[in-house]
Design a protein around this motif. Structure first.
Motif, PDB file in Angstrom:
ATOM      1  N   ALA A 288       0.816  -1.314   0.164  1.00  0.00           N
ATOM      2  CA  ALA A 288      -0.082   0.098   0.166  1.00  0.00           C
ATOM      3  C   ALA A 288       0.796   1.383   0.103  1.00  0.00           C
ATOM      4  CB  ALA A 288      -0.815   0.022   1.212  1.00  0.00           C
ATOM      5  N   ILE A 289       2.074   1.069   0.170  1.00  0.00           N
ATOM      6  CA  ILE A 289       3.110   2.696   0.274  1.00  0.00           C
ATOM      7  C   ILE A 289       3.229   3.099  -1.235  1.00  0.00           C
ATOM      8  CG2 ILE A 289       5.322   3.034   0.934  1.00  0.00           C
ATOM      9  CD1 ILE A 289       5.236   1.020   3.243  1.00  0.00           C
ATOM     10  N   GLY A 290       2.661   4.041  -1.316  1.00  0.00           N
ATOM     11  CA  GLY A 290       3.304   4.834  -2.474  1.00  0.00           C
ATOM     12  C   GLY A 290       2.553   4.112  -3.838  1.00  0.00           C
ATOM     13  N   THR A 291       1.726   3.160  -3.555  1.00  0.00           N
ATOM     14  CA  THR A 291       0.912   2.695  -4.502  1.00  0.00           C
ATOM     15  C   THR A 291      -0.508   3.105  -5.064  1.00  0.00           C
ATOM     16  OG1 THR A 291      -0.005   1.036  -3.197  1.00  0.00           O
ATOM     17  CG2 THR A 291       2.124   0.421  -4.248  1.00  0.00           C
ATOM     18  N   GLY A 292      -1.029   3.922  -4.110  1.00  0.00           N
ATOM     19  CA  GLY A 292      -2.645   4.400  -4.322  1.00  0.00           C
ATOM     20  C   GLY A 292      -3.314   3.324  -3.980  1.00  0.00           C
ATOM     21  N   LYS A 293      -2.804   2.216  -3.470  1.00  0.00           N
ATOM     22  CA  LYS A 293      -3.949   1.209  -2.651  1.00  0.00           C
ATOM     23  C   LYS A 293      -3.875   1.071  -1.293  1.00  0.00           C
ATOM     24  CE  LYS A 293      -3.388  -2.881  -5.394  1.00  0.00           C
ATOM     25  NZ  LYS A 293      -2.539  -4.203  -5.740  1.00  0.00           N
ATOM     26  N   THR A 294      -4.763   1.729  -1.032  1.00  0.00           N
ATOM     27  CA  THR A 294      -4.975   1.808   0.502  1.00  0.00           C
ATOM     28  C   THR A 294      -5.440   0.303   1.138  1.00  0.00           C
ATOM     29  OG1 THR A 294      -5.584   3.951   0.082  1.00  0.00           O
ATOM     30  CG2 THR A 294      -5.487   3.064   2.669  1.00  0.00           C
ATOM     31  N   ALA A 295      -5.016  -0.039   2.338  1.00  0.00           N
ATOM     32  CA  ALA A 295      -5.623  -1.146   3.043  1.00  0.00           C
ATOM     33  C   ALA A 295      -7.057  -0.602   3.295  1.00  0.00           C
ATOM     34  CB  ALA A 295      -4.872  -1.762   4.147  1.00  0.00           C
ATOM     35  N   THR A 296      -8.181  -1.657   3.285  1.00  0.00           N
ATOM     36  CA  THR A 296      -9.464  -1.039   3.545  1.00  0.00           C
ATOM     37  C   THR A 296      -9.379  -0.742   5.196  1.00  0.00           C
ATOM     38  OG1 THR A 296     -10.004  -3.061   3.955  1.00  0.00           O
ATOM     39  CG2 THR A 296     -10.568  -2.446   1.985  1.00  0.00           C
ATOM     40  N   ALA A 297     -10.265  -0.149   5.845  1.00  0.00           N
ATOM     41  CA  ALA A 297     -10.494   0.172   7.230  1.00  0.00           C
ATOM     42  C   ALA A 297     -10.520  -0.995   7.974  1.00  0.00           C
ATOM     43  CB  ALA A 297     -11.386   0.915   7.646  1.00  0.00           C
ATOM     44  N   ALA A 298     -11.148  -2.328   7.404  1.00  0.00           N
ATOM     45  CA  ALA A 298     -11.198  -3.276   8.246  1.00  0.00           C
ATOM     46  C   ALA A 298      -9.908  -4.064   8.070  1.00  0.00           C
ATOM     47  CB  ALA A 298     -12.336  -4.106   7.548  1.00  0.00           C
ATOM     48  N   GLN A 299      -9.278  -4.213   7.022  1.00  0.00           N
ATOM     49  CA  GLN A 299      -8.078  -4.878   6.936  1.00  0.00           C
ATOM     50  C   GLN A 299      -7.032  -4.208   8.060  1.00  0.00           C
ATOM     51  OE1 GLN A 299      -7.238  -4.216   2.689  1.00  0.00           O
ATOM     52  NE2 GLN A 299      -7.392  -6.413   2.270  1.00  0.00           N
ATOM     53  N   ALA A 300      -6.886  -2.859   7.754  1.00  0.00           N
ATOM     54  CA  ALA A 300      -5.958  -2.292   8.823  1.00  0.00           C
ATOM     55  C   ALA A 300      -6.496  -2.528  10.318  1.00  0.00           C
ATOM     56  CB  ALA A 300      -6.119  -0.775   8.471  1.00  0.00           C
ATOM     57  N   GLN A 301      -7.621  -2.461  10.482  1.00  0.00           N
ATOM     58  CA  GLN A 301      -8.216  -2.594  11.996  1.00  0.00           C
ATOM     59  C   GLN A 301      -7.589  -4.121  12.382  1.00  0.00           C
ATOM     60  OE1 GLN A 301      -9.345  -1.167  14.608  1.00  0.00           O
ATOM     61  NE2 GLN A 301      -9.670  -2.960  15.726  1.00  0.00           N
ATOM     62  N   GLU A 302      -7.816  -5.035  11.633  1.00  0.00           N
ATOM     63  CA  GLU A 302      -7.674  -6.380  12.199  1.00  0.00           C
ATOM     64  C   GLU A 302      -6.159  -6.576  12.388  1.00  0.00           C
ATOM     65  OE1 GLU A 302      -9.532  -9.220   9.614  1.00  0.00           O
ATOM     66  OE2 GLU A 302      -7.825  -8.874   7.964  1.00  0.00           O
ATOM     67  N   ILE A 303      -5.282  -5.780  11.698  1.00  0.00           N
ATOM     68  CA  ILE A 303      -3.934  -6.019  11.903  1.00  0.00           C
ATOM     69  C   ILE A 303      -3.572  -5.158  13.231  1.00  0.00           C
ATOM     70  CG2 ILE A 303      -1.576  -5.710  11.141  1.00  0.00           C
ATOM     71  CD1 ILE A 303      -2.463  -7.790   9.764  1.00  0.00           C
ATOM     72  N   HIS A 304      -4.144  -3.973  13.313  1.00  0.00           N
ATOM     73  CA  HIS A 304      -3.648  -3.111  14.433  1.00  0.00           C
ATOM     74  C   HIS A 304      -4.261  -3.854  15.568  1.00  0.00           C
ATOM     75  CE1 HIS A 304      -2.925   1.004  12.767  1.00  0.00           C
ATOM     76  NE2 HIS A 304      -2.880   0.386  11.630  1.00  0.00           N
ATOM     77  N   ALA A 305      -5.323  -4.525  15.661  1.00  0.00           N
ATOM     78  CA  ALA A 305      -5.604  -5.189  17.017  1.00  0.00           C
ATOM     79  C   ALA A 305      -4.757  -6.540  17.357  1.00  0.00           C
ATOM     80  CB  ALA A 305      -7.003  -5.803  16.571  1.00  0.00           C
ATOM     81  N   CYS A 306      -4.554  -7.177  16.178  1.00  0.00           N
ATOM     82  CA  CYS A 306      -3.443  -8.075  16.473  1.00  0.00           C
ATOM     83  C   CYS A 306      -1.909  -7.673  17.077  1.00  0.00           C
ATOM     84  CB  CYS A 306      -3.063  -8.686  15.104  1.00  0.00           C
ATOM     85  SG  CYS A 306      -1.382  -9.661  14.946  1.00  0.00           S
ATOM     86  N   ILE A 307      -1.433  -6.320  16.504  1.00  0.00           N
ATOM     87  CA  ILE A 307      -0.334  -5.788  16.972  1.00  0.00           C
ATOM     88  C   ILE A 307      -0.636  -5.353  18.669  1.00  0.00           C
ATOM     89  CG2 ILE A 307       1.119  -3.798  17.297  1.00  0.00           C
ATOM     90  CD1 ILE A 307       0.615  -3.772  13.957  1.00  0.00           C
ATOM     91  N   ARG A 308      -1.844  -4.866  18.875  1.00  0.00           N
ATOM     92  CA  ARG A 308      -2.134  -4.612  20.331  1.00  0.00           C
ATOM     93  C   ARG A 308      -2.037  -5.832  21.227  1.00  0.00           C
ATOM     94  NH1 ARG A 308      -3.401   0.606  21.314  1.00  0.00           N
ATOM     95  NH2 ARG A 308      -4.517   0.700  19.347  1.00  0.00           N
ATOM     96  N   ASN A 309      -2.810  -6.744  20.743  1.00  0.00           N
ATOM     97  CA  ASN A 309      -2.541  -8.028  21.295  1.00  0.00           C
ATOM     98  C   ASN A 309      -1.111  -8.591  21.613  1.00  0.00           C
ATOM     99  OD1 ASN A 309      -5.325  -8.223  21.530  1.00  0.00           O
ATOM    100  ND2 ASN A 309      -5.667  -9.490  19.868  1.00  0.00           N
ATOM    101  N   VAL A 310      -0.273  -8.528  20.721  1.00  0.00           N
ATOM    102  CA  VAL A 310       1.063  -8.805  20.723  1.00  0.00           C
ATOM    103  C   VAL A 310       1.766  -8.041  21.823  1.00  0.00           C
ATOM    104  CG1 VAL A 310       3.284  -8.765  19.521  1.00  0.00           C
ATOM    105  CG2 VAL A 310       1.161  -9.620  18.468  1.00  0.00           C
TER     106      VAL A 310
END
Ligand code: PEP
Length: 251
Positions: free
Chosen positions: A172-194
């Protein structure tokens, strides 16, 4: 208490005069921002001292994009953490995917750099994120978990107060392709769990986790509405003061 941050990674863009102008424009437009949002700009090394001048007296913090993995000495071309703090730098980005990919930044080096940065009084924005192949192989949770543990599990709960994590899917970096909010949220939640698994619930709740990857004023609102997304690390859109501030007003 969790802090909301919008950080601009200018990468290798702008001349020094252009960078100073950009910083001044950001300072001017940042005056209307709510107090709970911290703005950070990360210009190239050559710009840090003059940009520090331009930011003086403002709410905008200064960040480097990298730092050396040694304290000082015969390391031609490198910039040490005490050089950064000596001109008023408050943050450094570490582990950006471009540095991992093009400059051989390993997790081992990131541990050393993070140790040096924290000891010098710098806050660290640590980037993690999977590439396209890893995403397509459904390995994104595993990759991001491992990257986070490999660096941060070497530190203490107290150190976590000075560390911000940026989840940046490489595709998604510099490509114009953003992760969807749902895709980003599930990884953020995973990081918070870690983070919670090692440092406890309070540290995890207080941790600022940024999203990065083609974030712009038109998609920031949706991303920042997610409960585990606490702001953004912004590349391209940070080069225009209006866009950068537009993102910062999207909470
Ligand atoms: C980045 O490089 O940190 C980044 C998020 O870039 P862009 O916003 O341009 O995708």
């Amino acid at each position: 208490m969790r802090k909301y941050i919008v950080a601009g990674n200018w990468k290798m863009n702008t001349t020094v005069p252009e960078g100073v102008e950009l910083a001044k424009a950001v300072v001017e437009k940042a005056k209307s921002l709510p107090a709970n949002v911290e703005l950070v700009v990360a210009p190239p090394f050559t710009h840090l001292a003059p940009v520090a001048e331009a930011l003086k007296g403002s709410k905008v913090a200064l960040s480097a994009q990298n730092c050396a993995d040694h304290e000082k000495g015969a390391y031609t071309g490198e910039v040490a953490v005490n050089m950064l703090t000596s001109i008023g730098c408050q943050y450094t980005i570490l582990g950006h995917s471009e540095r991992r990919q093009y400059y051989g930044e390993t997790d081992e080096k990131l541990v050393v750099k993070t140790q040096l940065a924290l000891a010098a009084g710098l806050k660290v924005i640590l980037c993690v994120g999977e590439n396209l192949e890893e995403r397509e192989a459904n390995k994104h949770f595993e990759v991001v978990t491992e990257q986070t543990k490999a660096v941060l599990y070497n530190f203490t709960a107290l150190d976590m107060k000075n560390i911000v994590i940026a989840y940046e899917p490489v595709w998604a970096i510099g490509t114009g392709k953003t992760a969807t909010a749902a895709q980003a949220q599930e990884i953020h939640a995973c990081i918070r769990n870690v983070i919670e698994a090692k440092f406890g619930a309070q540290v995890a709740q207080d941790m600022t986790i940024l999203y990065g990857g083609s974030c712009k004023p038109s998609n920031a609102k949706e991303l920042f509405a997610e409960k585990d997304i606490d702001g953004g690390l912004i590349g391209g859109a940070a080069l225009k003061a209006d866009d950068f501030i537009g993102i910062a007003t999207s909470f």
